[in-house]
Each structure stands twice: as structure tokens, then as C-alpha cells.
Design an enzyme around this catalytic site. Sequence first.
Site: not given
Ligand code: NDP
Length: 518
Positions: A180, A252
Site C-alpha cells: 500500500k 521505520e
Molecule cells: P504517514 O505515517 O502519514 O503515512 C505512511 C503510510 O501509512 C501512508 O501510506 C499512509 O497512507 C498510511 N497510513 C495512514 N494512516 C494509516 C493507518 N491508520 N493504518 C495504516 N496505514 C496508514 O507518513 P508519511 O507518508 O507522511 O511519511 C513521512 C514520514 O515517514 C516521516 O516521519 C519520515 O521520517 C518517515 N520515514 C521514515 C523512514 C525510515 O526509514 N525510518 C524512511 C522514510 C520516511 P496515506 O498516505 O494514503 O494517508
Amino acid sequence: MSTQETEAPTTSAAPEAPDAPQIAVVDPASGRVIQHVPDLDAEAVRRAAERGRAVQPAWAALGFEGRARILRRAQKWVVDHREEIIRTVVSETGKVWEDAQLADYGYGAAAFGFWADNAEKYLAEERVKSASPMSKGKKLLIRYEPLGLVGVIGPWNYPLANSVGDAIPALAAGNSVLLKPSEETPLTSLLMERALLECGMPEGVFQVVTGRGQTGAALIDVVDMIMFTGSTRTGKLVAKAAAEALIPCSLELGGKDAMVVLADADLDRAANQAVFYSMFNAGQTCVSVERVYVEAPVYDAFVAKVVEKARTLRSGVEPSGPGATDVGALTFPPQLETVRRHVDQAREAGATIAVGGNPPEGPGLFYPPTVLTNVDHSMEAMTEETFGPTLPIMKVADVEEAIKMANDSPYGLMASVFTKDAEKGEAVARRLEAGMVHVNAVLMGYLSLELPMGGWKTSGVGARHGVGGIRKYTKTQSIVVSSRMNLKREPYEYPYTGTGYKLVGALNKFLYGRGRRD
Ligand code: NDP
């Protein structure tokens, strides 16, 4: 970039949900809608899961070499389709071509081959010896079986590296995968779904289920393990849902990576790396440099170098091709507000905006490269993940204060320390609370796929890459084979006459009662 919406890609889960509402995918650099993808509901996810489960045993039965052949073809596909991949990543993220090549295309090109080459070695059966007297003469084996159906949920900042990238070891281990992607950036994942089919991966083994947060939540209910990359806030929700479903999860999450610059550092190298790794991908990298601590004697010189370099960066224009601009757009609309809030709040609290700080008017989601000085830990810019092209630099008295400030964070993803004394650098690295620490470098260890990469504290649970990065997609089976010295009756078995009790007591005393006691 094309000005018109291109033909919508299909997802393998889409044909069964023809009436699904559509999500508009927007190019954040121009504000134009470039495609639509279906917002799949829980029923569509469930059907995709059934399909994935049905084909998984045959995929596992191909064995490591059979699967590796397809992954190696995928590696070649990535190299042959470099331009198409980079164009797709750029169109949905607004990042510049160079960033997409280095971190998305480059990661994909490496990772397919890496897991093809190493999956078998990392998941090889192990024969172990035990200290237990009960195991004498027995064959003890540890083996790794694929979990079945793995769910991967990815963020929008690196649609190939952090979404598809995490699916590759899961596939190499013999699982089917449901991915997803973020609703903001689903197109790269769909492109890679097509790629894997063209490379001979059986239909249903790798499926992309597009949708919003609810689609992600539905995914957790139907898989055997969830690999999540995203914010710490959503990560906690995912962990709760995984606990409810009683499945393992690997998380992550966010970061606030610190760079420490000691007085004896090569200031040119440190300044270049600080600027590059804070502005690269417009700062939307979980492991970007989010804050810098500089020892007082070199603070002014370091800041001067950073300011000089950051001033020359070009931003605010559409990334139309290689060389067109330096810092691309932000990808996620609310992110612009977060960056603005952190900078404005720091400014009001007394920070100096040495470079940037004034975002242009739309249509693109741009924030200029911004350097802040006179900052401290009362400011969100120093304590919360900004995820934008900002570089706050704080003066510290000495290395002890630098370590204390760097560790004063709920996050612990990566960190770096710059000094010409490598031994001192390593000693500092060992005291920094982060899952990966570089000395005189930043981030590069992420690309060494042999190294575990995972966050401490609220930056994550588990890790990607390395041996653990594929074993987490398996279930362990221990096998004990007793083929020799099989007595008709072991001395500790029934009936309990007291003799066995004495014998076992004496054996325990002999084995465990002779140790040195200081
Ligand atoms: P989010 O946590 O907002 O979203 C991540 C994913 O989770 C998206 O696909 C989102 O869908 C989905 N999602 C949202 N709500 C739910 C739920 N209740 N249950 C399951 N899935 C859900 O993160 P961002 O997309 O904003 O990414 C940025 C963040 O990711 C930053 O904090 C960054 O640091 C972190 N990150 C960490 C990395 C690591 O290796 N540690 C690497 C890269 C990024 P949708 O977008 O469709 O809402």
C-alpha cells in the site's frame, strides 16, 4: 513534464473494484493532476490477499534460485527503464531528477540484485550445538520459512526505496506481498508492479493496493506481517493494529538526525555534507541532517561556509530535467505548513534566519533552502521532525555538550560526527543514541545493504537491511532429530521412584555447581 493527465495505470486489485472512488495524483511542483488511482476498500484488499495467498506456495516452491532469476531480471529492467522510473518519481514527488536518480532509481537498481544474491545465504539452514545435556547426540537445526503474505505500507518521500524496496527481501524470502503506497505517490509502485510482471513474477505474488489510510488499516487485518515506513504517529496506530491481529510488525519511523562538528573537523567537508544532506530531496528524508551542533571555536567559520553554499542553491522552479534546479518541491501539502511553522516559531523565539525563510507563492509546493542560527531546544525546529529544506545550527561549548544535546531527543534514527581524529569520532559515535552513526559522512550507510538500518527510541522497531532485514519476513523453525542413543526409557521419565530425581540432581550439580564464584 507533461501538462496532461496520462493514462491511468491499473492495479492488479483494481479490475475487481471498477466502481472504486478515485484519488487524484498531483504533481506537487506544478499543482497539476497527472493521474487517478482507485481508492480501494477493505473488500478489495481482502480479495487481493486471497489471490496473494493462493499463489504464494508456488512462488516459495521456486526456491531461492528460481526467485533470484526473476529479481535479477527486475534489476536489469530497472536499469533499462531508468528514464521512465525517474520521470515517474519526479512527476509524483516534485523532487529533482538528480535526487530521484541517486536515492530511488539507484536504490532499486542495487536492491534487486542484492537480495537475489544474498537471500539464500541469509536464510540458510543452520546446524547448532547445544550446551544442554538433553541434546547430546541429537541434530539441532534452525530453518526459516516464509511467513506467507507480507503487507508493506510506505510513505511518499521515496516511493521506490521505501515502499517497493521493503517488498524485495520479502519476495526473495518466498512471500507474496501486498504493497500500500502513500496516496500521494502510488505511481512508482504501480510501475514496479508492471515491471515485476514483465520480468516473469507470477500474477498475484506482488500486488499494489492503492488507497488512503483506511486501505492501509485494512491491509493489516489480512496479512501475516506488516512492514511499515512512515511517521511515528501513524506507526503507533499500526503497532496497535498489529498487536490486535497478533502479527509481527517492523516499523521505520521519523527522525531528527543530529550532526556534531568538532573543532578539529575538516570544515569544508562538514559544511558541504551539512548543506547537501539537509537540502537533498528538499529535506524530506527520514535520515536527513535535521540539526547541527558545532563546537564553539569553529562555529563562526562553519556557519560562514554553510551560508555561502546554501545561498547558491536554486529552488522554486519545476524540475524539468537533469541540471534544471537544485532543491525540488515538497511532496505532501501539509508538510509546507509544518516547515513554515517551525521556521516562523524559531524566528519569533529569537533565531536568525541566515538564508531563506520566505516561501514563494504557489502554485508549486516550494520552500526555499533555509539556514537558521541562534537556535536552541526551546524551538520545534530543533526538537520536532521538520522534514523540509532547513538547517538549524547551534553552538555548543564542547563535545560533551554536543553529545548531550544530540541525545536530547525522542528520536534515534541516524547521526553523524565530523572530526579529523577517527578514533575520537568512533568514541563519540558509540555514545550517540541512534541506530546508525557515521564518522565524517552522512547517510551513506543506508546504501550498504549489509548493514542493519533501524531506529532507536521512537524512530522505530526492528530494522531493514542486513540478515535481520530478511529474517523478519520468515518464521523460524527449530528441528531436533534424535537418531542415536535412543534409550527405551530416559532416566528422568516415569515412574518417579526417587532414583531419577537423585540422578538428575547430581547431574545438575556436576554441570552447574562447579563455576567460579568471586
Ligand atoms: P504517514 O505515517 O502519514 O503515512 C505512511 C503510510 O501509512 C501512508 O501510506 C499512509 O497512507 C498510511 N497510513 C495512514 N494512516 C494509516 C493507518 N491508520 N493504518 C495504516 N496505514 C496508514 O507518513 P508519511 O507518508 O507522511 O511519511 C513521512 C514520514 O515517514 C516521516 O516521519 C519520515 O521520517 C518517515 N520515514 C521514515 C523512514 C525510515 O526509514 N525510518 C524512511 C522514510 C520516511 P496515506 O498516505 O494514503 O494517508
